[in-house]
Enzyme design. Structure first.
Site, short mmCIF file in Angstrom:
data_model
loop_
_atom_site.label_atom_id
_atom_site.label_comp_id
_atom_site.label_asym_id
_atom_site.label_seq_id
_atom_site.Cartn_x
_atom_site.Cartn_y
_atom_site.Cartn_z
N LYS A 279 0.83 -1.22 0.00
CA LYS A 279 0.00 0.00 0.00
C LYS A 279 0.85 1.26 0.00
CE LYS A 279 -4.33 -2.12 1.15
NZ LYS A 279 -5.33 -2.51 2.12
N ARG A 314 -2.93 -10.64 4.53
CA ARG A 314 -3.35 -10.59 3.12
C ARG A 314 -2.22 -9.97 2.30
NH1 ARG A 314 -5.70 -7.06 -0.41
NH2 ARG A 314 -7.31 -7.90 -1.80
#
Ligand code: HH2
Length: 334
Positions: A279, A314
């Site tokens: 991210k 994840r």
């Protein structure tokens, strides 16, 4: 005044008598940080906690989709989208998606998360039919090859229904079951586990100046309320995973506050999923503009999560994460 309790998680053999197991797993704690809005945090002995606050911190978590929740599990991300922020286009073609799934399973993924709609900041909604066409055939093809658990990453009931019919085991909703009123009843009727994630706003607008009173406590309250709503709709807490939603309506400082305080979420009595992989804040802090080159920073954040007892990571970089996880566990258990 409402108090929130964050266990100060530890591991290793120098475990004092009376140390409490975190969520029934191998990590433990003797003290908690007591947090309250508008007050300075205080460290207190865990024994001082009221029973109803202590019980969810220590209770073992039930297995989900066949996966034990007293150890970390790696969830491999497979986006069948043309436009996801880091792997967009790589698995758009069904053959490429199946090859990607095989590679992740061979690399040690415990579960795969299949998504057909990008939720990157600024992304636009994809019609359900398109999302189904992207995901259901890939799920059916993976299921035909083996029993690896599969999660469908969607906000929409028709997409989840098609995915479950194709063999998916878990429904992962980045909108926390607030987008489609039919999704929770579907999951209740099919008796499948769900992941409820916090997001502030929708992907199109969520990064436009997100604000919180206290990000850690606001996200906690949101998740507590969503879990209560899901329970009322027939999904028992034992089938719910929670996720603070790193990057979904959060600045870099919001993300860091959530990562630092992650263990607080054990108080919800559910396994925790952490999705920080590649991210933007990892690129900003790590100095790496290319999303696909952010495995090292993603692993660093993942290991910090594991040290706080996160049960599901994840990730895009499955092979690298599995290697890091094995070493982290070997050192911890030595
Ligand atoms: N993040 C993304 C998508 N789904 N689900 C959960 N539970 N938690 C997350 O943090 C999460 C999620 C966004 O990442 P990615 O799938 O890589 O990108 P995109 O949304 O662009 O497809």
């Amino acid at each position: 005044m409402t108090f929130y309790y964050r266990p100060l998680v530890q591991h290793g053999p120098a475990r004092p008598d009376g140390a409490l197991p975190l969520a029934g797993g191998p990590l433990w704690f003797t003290h908690v940080e007591a947090l309250a809005r508008g007050h300075a945090p205080q460290v207190i002995p865990a024994d001082d906690l009221p029973d109803h606050d202590l019980a969810p911190l220590i209770a073992p978590r039930a297995p989900l989709a066949g996966l034990a929740m007293d150890r970390p599990n790696v969830m491999g991300i497979l986006n069948t989208t043309p436009d996801s922020f880091s792997d967009g286009g790589r698995h758009h073609d069904p053959e490429a998606a199946l090859a990607g799934a095989r590679a992740m399973i061979a690399a040690g993924a415990d579960i795969l998360d299949i998504g057909g709609e990008s939720t990157r900041p600024g992304a636009q909604e994809v019609p359900a039919e398109e999302e189904i066409a992207r995901t259901a055939p890939v799920i059916a093809a993976i299921r035909a090859e083996g029993a690896t658990p599969i999660s469908i990453d969607t906000r929409k009931a028709p997409v989840a229904r098609a995915a479950l019919d194709a063999g998916a085991d878990l429904v992962n909703d980045v909108a926390g079951f607030t987008f489609d009123a039919d999704l929770a009843p579907l999951c209740a009727a099919r008796a499948v586990p769900v992941c409820v994630m916090h997001a502030l706003g929708d992907p199109e607008t969520m990064q436009q100046d997100p604000r919180y009173d206290d990000v850690l406590l606001d996200v906690y309250d949101f998740l507590a309320a969503r879990i209560a709503a899901l329970e009322a709709q027939g999904i028992p807490r034992a089938r719910i995973v929670t996720d603070p939603g790193i990057g979904f309506g959060k600045t870099r400082n919001h993300n860091l506050a959530l990562l630092g305080g992650l263990a607080l979420f054990h108080g919800l009595g559910c396994p925790i999923l952490l999705g920080a992989s590649r991210k933007r804040f990892i690129g900003t802090i790590g100095g790496e503009p290319r999303a696909e080159a952010r495995a090292p920073g993603s692993i660093a954040v993942g290991l910090a999560g594991l040290a706080q007892g996160v049960q599901l990571l994840r990730v895009h970089d499955v092979r690298e994460t599995v290697q890091a996880l094995r070493l982290w566990q070997a050192v911890r258990d030595n």
